[in-house]
Write a protein that holds these residues in place. Structure first.
Motif, PDB file in Angstrom:
ATOM      1  N   GLU A   1      47.819  62.902  28.740  1.00  0.00           N
ATOM      2  CA  GLU A   1      46.726  61.988  29.995  1.00  0.00           C
ATOM      3  C   GLU A   1      45.438  61.432  29.231  1.00  0.00           C
ATOM      4  N   PRO A   2      44.982  60.820  29.562  1.00  0.00           N
ATOM      5  CA  PRO A   2      43.735  60.184  29.141  1.00  0.00           C
ATOM      6  C   PRO A   2      42.957  60.516  30.261  1.00  0.00           C
ATOM      7  N   ASP A   3      41.160  60.718  29.135  1.00  0.00           N
ATOM      8  CA  ASP A   3      40.296  61.175  30.096  1.00  0.00           C
ATOM      9  C   ASP A   3      39.957  59.719  31.465  1.00  0.00           C
ATOM     10  N   ILE A   4      39.560  60.798  32.808  1.00  0.00           N
ATOM     11  CA  ILE A   4      39.795  60.184  33.886  1.00  0.00           C
ATOM     12  C   ILE A   4      38.428  58.478  33.547  1.00  0.00           C
ATOM     13  N   THR A   5      37.896  58.793  33.242  1.00  0.00           N
ATOM     14  CA  THR A   5      36.295  58.509  33.240  1.00  0.00           C
ATOM     15  C   THR A   5      37.100  57.267  32.220  1.00  0.00           C
ATOM     16  N   GLU A   6      37.256  57.276  31.098  1.00  0.00           N
ATOM     17  CA  GLU A   6      38.012  56.179  30.343  1.00  0.00           C
ATOM     18  C   GLU A   6      38.776  55.808  31.230  1.00  0.00           C
ATOM     19  N   VAL A   7      39.897  56.053  31.666  1.00  0.00           N
ATOM     20  CA  VAL A   7      40.577  55.096  32.492  1.00  0.00           C
ATOM     21  C   VAL A   7      40.128  54.454  33.691  1.00  0.00           C
ATOM     22  N   GLU A   8      39.321  54.923  34.171  1.00  0.00           N
ATOM     23  CA  GLU A   8      39.054  54.081  35.213  1.00  0.00           C
ATOM     24  C   GLU A   8      37.487  52.814  34.537  1.00  0.00           C
ATOM     25  N   GLN A   9      37.238  53.206  33.716  1.00  0.00           N
ATOM     26  CA  GLN A   9      36.462  52.519  32.562  1.00  0.00           C
ATOM     27  C   GLN A   9      37.425  51.237  32.340  1.00  0.00           C
ATOM     28  N   PHE A  10      38.684  51.445  31.277  1.00  0.00           N
ATOM     29  CA  PHE A  10      39.270  50.752  31.680  1.00  0.00           C
ATOM     30  C   PHE A  10      39.676  50.021  32.247  1.00  0.00           C
ATOM     31  N   CYS A  11      40.391  50.321  33.824  1.00  0.00           N
ATOM     32  CA  CYS A  11      40.620  49.552  34.652  1.00  0.00           C
ATOM     33  C   CYS A  11      39.458  48.621  34.866  1.00  0.00           C
ATOM     34  N   GLU A  12      38.646  49.237  35.545  1.00  0.00           N
ATOM     35  CA  GLU A  12      37.230  47.996  35.609  1.00  0.00           C
ATOM     36  C   GLU A  12      37.288  46.881  34.830  1.00  0.00           C
ATOM     37  N   ARG A  13      37.708  47.161  33.338  1.00  0.00           N
ATOM     38  CA  ARG A  13      37.471  46.172  32.418  1.00  0.00           C
ATOM     39  C   ARG A  13      38.695  45.326  32.732  1.00  0.00           C
ATOM     40  N   ALA A  14      40.603  45.743  33.150  1.00  0.00           N
ATOM     41  CA  ALA A  14      40.950  44.865  33.230  1.00  0.00           C
ATOM     42  C   ALA A  14      40.625  43.983  34.417  1.00  0.00           C
ATOM     43  N   ARG A  15      40.737  44.509  35.271  1.00  0.00           N
ATOM     44  CA  ARG A  15      40.299  43.618  36.607  1.00  0.00           C
ATOM     45  C   ARG A  15      39.798  42.522  36.592  1.00  0.00           C
ATOM     46  N   GLU A  16      38.734  42.358  35.323  1.00  0.00           N
ATOM     47  CA  GLU A  16      37.720  41.330  35.148  1.00  0.00           C
ATOM     48  C   GLU A  16      38.605  40.585  34.383  1.00  0.00           C
ATOM     49  N   LEU A  17      39.172  41.089  33.737  1.00  0.00           N
ATOM     50  CA  LEU A  17      40.116  39.996  32.653  1.00  0.00           C
ATOM     51  C   LEU A  17      40.814  39.363  33.445  1.00  0.00           C
ATOM     52  N   PHE A  18      41.724  40.134  34.261  1.00  0.00           N
ATOM     53  CA  PHE A  18      42.692  39.415  34.940  1.00  0.00           C
ATOM     54  C   PHE A  18      42.105  38.489  36.461  1.00  0.00           C
ATOM     55  N   ARG A  19      40.990  38.351  36.123  1.00  0.00           N
ATOM     56  CA  ARG A  19      39.809  37.707  37.337  1.00  0.00           C
ATOM     57  C   ARG A  19      40.007  36.447  37.382  1.00  0.00           C
ATOM     58  N   ALA A  20      39.429  36.718  35.882  1.00  0.00           N
ATOM     59  CA  ALA A  20      38.815  35.600  34.344  1.00  0.00           C
ATOM     60  C   ALA A  20      40.692  34.345  34.603  1.00  0.00           C
ATOM     61  N   ILE A  21      41.506  35.220  34.099  1.00  0.00           N
ATOM     62  CA  ILE A  21      42.567  34.564  34.258  1.00  0.00           C
ATOM     63  C   ILE A  21      42.945  33.864  34.616  1.00  0.00           C
ATOM     64  N   THR A  22      43.446  34.432  36.393  1.00  0.00           N
ATOM     65  CA  THR A  22      42.997  34.146  37.718  1.00  0.00           C
ATOM     66  C   THR A  22      42.175  33.072  37.634  1.00  0.00           C
ATOM     67  N   ASP A  23      41.328  32.965  37.248  1.00  0.00           N
ATOM     68  CA  ASP A  23      39.790  31.963  37.932  1.00  0.00           C
ATOM     69  C   ASP A  23      40.812  30.425  36.875  1.00  0.00           C
ATOM     70  N   SER A  24      41.198  31.054  36.105  1.00  0.00           N
ATOM     71  CA  SER A  24      41.485  29.766  34.847  1.00  0.00           C
ATOM     72  C   SER A  24      42.567  29.150  35.221  1.00  0.00           C
ATOM     73  N   SER A  25      43.652  29.808  35.794  1.00  0.00           N
ATOM     74  CA  SER A  25      45.125  29.903  36.266  1.00  0.00           C
ATOM     75  C   SER A  25      45.089  28.399  37.023  1.00  0.00           C
ATOM     76  N   THR A  26      44.175  28.914  38.086  1.00  0.00           N
ATOM     77  CA  THR A  26      43.426  27.756  39.659  1.00  0.00           C
ATOM     78  C   THR A  26      43.416  26.869  39.183  1.00  0.00           C
ATOM     79  N   ALA A  27      41.590  26.903  37.574  1.00  0.00           N
ATOM     80  CA  ALA A  27      41.354  25.968  38.099  1.00  0.00           C
ATOM     81  C   ALA A  27      41.973  24.567  36.494  1.00  0.00           C
ATOM     82  N   ASP A  28      43.379  25.715  36.267  1.00  0.00           N
ATOM     83  CA  ASP A  28      43.842  24.518  35.421  1.00  0.00           C
ATOM     84  C   ASP A  28      44.859  23.774  36.592  1.00  0.00           C
ATOM     85  N   ARG A  29      44.975  24.579  38.096  1.00  0.00           N
ATOM     86  CA  ARG A  29      46.272  23.609  38.289  1.00  0.00           C
ATOM     87  C   ARG A  29      45.113  21.928  39.114  1.00  0.00           C
ATOM     88  N   SER A  30      44.011  22.560  39.919  1.00  0.00           N
ATOM     89  CA  SER A  30      43.188  21.584  39.841  1.00  0.00           C
ATOM     90  C   SER A  30      43.160  20.130  39.254  1.00  0.00           C
TER      91      SER A  30
END
Length: 125
Positions: A96-125
Motif C-alpha cells: 500500500e502507498p504511504d498514507i501521507t502520499e495518498v492524502e497529498q495525491f487526493c488533494e491534488r486530484a480534488r483540485e484538478l477535478f474542481r478545475a475540470i468541473t469549473d471548465s465544463s460549467t463555463a463551456d456550457r454557459s
C-alpha cells in the motif's frame, strides 16, 4: 494498488455495466475520461488502465472501475508484469502507498477535478 489509482463506482447499488440506467450510463463515460485525465496529469504514466471489477466471494458484489496509472517504475517493481498479471500481483503482495502520499495525491486530484468541473460549467454557459 499503486499511488494514483482512483476507483469510480455508481452511487446506486449496481453490479454490472449492463444494469446502469440511462442517466448513469450517460454520466459514466465523461466521468471516466475526466478521471483518466486527472491520473494522467498527476502521474504521467506510460499507460492508464481502466478496468471493471464486480467480483465478490461467490457472486457479483458492486461495480467498481479502477483507473490505474502504470509507470515504468511500477512495472519494474513487479518484474515487468502488465495488465491483469500486474494487478493480481499487486493485490496479492498487499503493498500500500504511504498514507501521507495518498492524502497529498487526493488533494491534488480534488483540485484538478474542481478545475475540470469549473471548465465544463463555463463551456456550457
Amino acid at each position: 494498488m499503486n499511488l494514483g489509482t482512483l476507483i469510480v463506482g455508481p452511487r446506486e447499488h449496481v453490479v454490472a455495466i449492463a444494469e446502469l440506467d440511462d442517466t448513469a450510463a450517460a454520466e459514466i463515460g465523461p466521468l471516466l475520461r475526466d478521471t483518466a485525465r486527472v491520473v494522467e496529469t498527476l502521474c504521467r504514466p506510460e499507460q492508464t488502465y481502466v478496468c471493471m471489477w464486480s467480483h465478490g466471494r461467490d457472486a457479483r458484489k458492486h461495480l467498481h472501475i479502477a483507473v490505474q496509472p502504470v509507470t515504468a517504475e511500477v512495472r519494474a517493481r513487479y518484474g515487468g508484469l502488465r495488465s491483469e498479471q500486474l494487478q493480481a500481483r499487486m493485490l496479492a503482495d498487499g503493498d500500500e502507498p504511504d498514507i501521507t502520499e495518498v492524502e497529498q495525491f487526493c488533494e491534488r486530484a480534488r483540485e484538478l477535478f474542481r478545475a475540470i468541473t469549473d471548465s465544463s460549467t463555463a463551456d456550457r454557459s
